[in-house]
Every structure is written in structure tokens, then in C-alpha cells.
Write an enzyme that holds these catalytic residues in place. Sequence first.
Site, PDB file in Angstrom:
ATOM      1  CG  ASP A 133       6.509  -8.940  11.222  1.00 28.94           C
ATOM      2  OD1 ASP A 133       7.210  -7.904  11.302  1.00 28.94           O
ATOM      3  OD2 ASP A 133       5.773  -9.328  12.145  1.00 28.94           O
ATOM      4  CB  VAL A 134      10.435  -5.415   8.387  1.00 28.01           C
ATOM      5  CG1 VAL A 134      10.003  -5.311   6.936  1.00 28.01           C
ATOM      6  CG2 VAL A 134       9.666  -4.420   9.274  1.00 28.01           C
ATOM      7  CG  ASN A 151       8.339   1.817   1.549  1.00 28.27           C
ATOM      8  OD1 ASN A 151       8.390   3.034   1.405  1.00 28.27           O
ATOM      9  ND2 ASN A 151       7.192   1.190   1.769  1.00 28.27           N
ATOM     10  CE1 TYR A 153       8.448   7.660  11.304  1.00 28.19           C
ATOM     11  CE2 TYR A 153       9.053   9.983  11.190  1.00 28.19           C
ATOM     12  CZ  TYR A 153       8.723   8.788  10.558  1.00 28.19           C
ATOM     13  OH  TYR A 153       8.665   8.740   9.184  1.00 28.19           O
ATOM     14  NE  ARG A 167      -0.403  -0.086   4.990  1.00 24.22           N
ATOM     15  CZ  ARG A 167      -0.993  -0.122   6.172  1.00 24.22           C
ATOM     16  NH1 ARG A 167      -2.311  -0.112   6.250  1.00 24.22           N
ATOM     17  NH2 ARG A 167      -0.273  -0.161   7.280  1.00 24.22           N
ATOM     18  CE  LYS A 209      11.279   6.461   9.408  1.00 24.43           C
ATOM     19  NZ  LYS A 209      11.225   5.399   8.380  1.00 24.43           N
ATOM     20  CB  THR A 255       0.928   8.107   1.838  1.00 24.40           C
ATOM     21  OG1 THR A 255       1.543   8.631   3.026  1.00 24.40           O
ATOM     22  CG2 THR A 255       1.926   8.131   0.686  1.00 24.40           C
TER      23      THR A 255
END
Length: 248
Positions: A61-62, A88, A153, A16, A157, A188
Site C-alpha cells: 500500500d503506497v 505507477n 489531482y 491491473r 501530479k 485503461t
Amino acid sequence: MPDLKDHVILITGANRGQGKAIAQHLAGLGARVGIGARNYAEAEKVAGSIGEDHAIPVQIDVTQESDWKAAVDKMVTKFKRIDVLVNNAGVLQRKPFMETTLEDYQQLIHVNQLGVFMGMQAVIPQMEKQQSGSIVNNVSISAFAPIRKSSAYAATKASVVAMSKAAAIELGPKGIRVNMVHPGGIETDMVKQGADVPAYYDSVPLGRIGKPVEVAQAVAFLASSESSYCTGTEMVVDGGMTLGTADE
């Protein structure tokens, strides 16, 4: 336009949003893509829409090392090689610093940070055998320009940036490149969260929010031989957002 004919590419979170756009764009450039996703049914649907000549669904599942091994094995068994990994998959969580729990932070670490780490480790042995490979980590401008209520978050990153650069130094002599894309606001569901595009994006230098295909185009460049002398590179795709606003 980059030529990705017959390149074998595994993309995570490709069922998605941004990942789906990347998969569609790379397949359109001739690549054979693995649609990586936790939800296998959704991966099958996206792969079907692209066509079996250019896409296969891949359960992943990463956060699970066993899933990574199985995913890479599936790609190599099917295509005999793996040329590109696009990390991604990611999750966004916005909470005030003092309301962010340890469990919140750990979830972000598991997906955004350890997921990338495990993915890189999973593909490197095959890329070493080939003496070639490209890893593209889809990160975020939050790595260097975080917004409020995003400390955990942003930290995950930023860690991917440091990891990517260190890996680029180590893997370069083995023919493996590691590069990063830093999207800003992209249209998105993750950004809109069921609402309209925030009016804020009218004030960025290019006057609009970004489109998923614009990130996909940056990924395509870094995946292809057109970026053959790029490693440890950070490509910002944010309409100038991190430069400041266009307000007078």
C-alpha cells in the site's frame, strides 16, 4: 529495443491496467519484476501469468511507509539488488473545485504525492550502495495541462514533477537517475470508467487514444541504459493531445 535482462524492477499498482502492462512489457524484455499491489491476491495472479522466473508478488500500500520498507526488503532479499523503481500507482478523482473536500484532496496527496515520495526514499539507500539506479515516475499530462474538475489531482501530479526534478539534481552524483513519463489519454479502466472510448480522441493529432503498451515502452527506455544520460527528463506520451486538436 531496450535490454532489461536481469534488471530488478519494482512496479507499484502493477495488478491491473497500466501497471500490469508495464510489468508484462518489462518482463518481456528480460527484467525480473516485483508486482506491487495492495491486493496481494491480484498481485499473485499477475505474477503467475508472467512466470515465476520473471515476476514475484509484492504486498504494498503506497501510503504506508512500513509496506514500502517490507517491499524493498523482499526484493533485495530475493534478488540481492534493486535497479529500477516504477512509481505507477495513482488515483484519479474529478470534482468541481468547490465540491472537492479536504478529505478528497488529502486522499490524492497520500497516494499520488506522498506515495511517490516514500517510494523514492525506500529504494535510494540500496541504489546508493550499488552506485546505480533508475527511478521512473509515471505522472500525467495533467501536471502541466490540467482539465476541468481536476484541480486537486493536477496539483498532486505537478508536485511530483517538482520533486522528481529536485531529486534528480541531488541524486545524479550518486549514480541514480530520476525521470518522468506523462501519459495522456490511455485506454485503461481509469479513463473509460465502464464506457466506450470517448469520441474526443479521434480529434487528437494521432487520431486515437493511446495503448498501455505505448506508455510501457517509454518506461522501458527510461529504465534501461539506453537513457543513461537522461535525468529529470519528462517524456510525454499523449498522441499530441497537448499540442491541440486535429480539427480543421
